[in-house]
Design a protein around this motif. Structure first.
Motif: not given
Length: 52
Positions: A17-22, A24-37
């Protein structure tokens, strides 16, 4: 022995649960932001070679 199984189930479920929360809350948005930039920023490799 069944208490040990229930305890292990709760521990592993909590860790998942805590791994999925991390993720979905940090790693995936960070990855998407880096890809968009990276897609938005123009590549300057060829311009630098022509100037030199």
């Amino acid at each position: 022995m069944s208490i040990f199984g229930i305890l292990m189930f709760l521990i592993l479920g909590g860790m998942a649960f805590w791994l999925l929360l991390f993720l979905l809350g940090f790693a995936v948005p960070f990855w998407i932001t880096l890809g968009a930039i990276d897609q938005i920023r123009p590549k300057r490799v060829f311009d630098e070679e022509e100037e030199a």
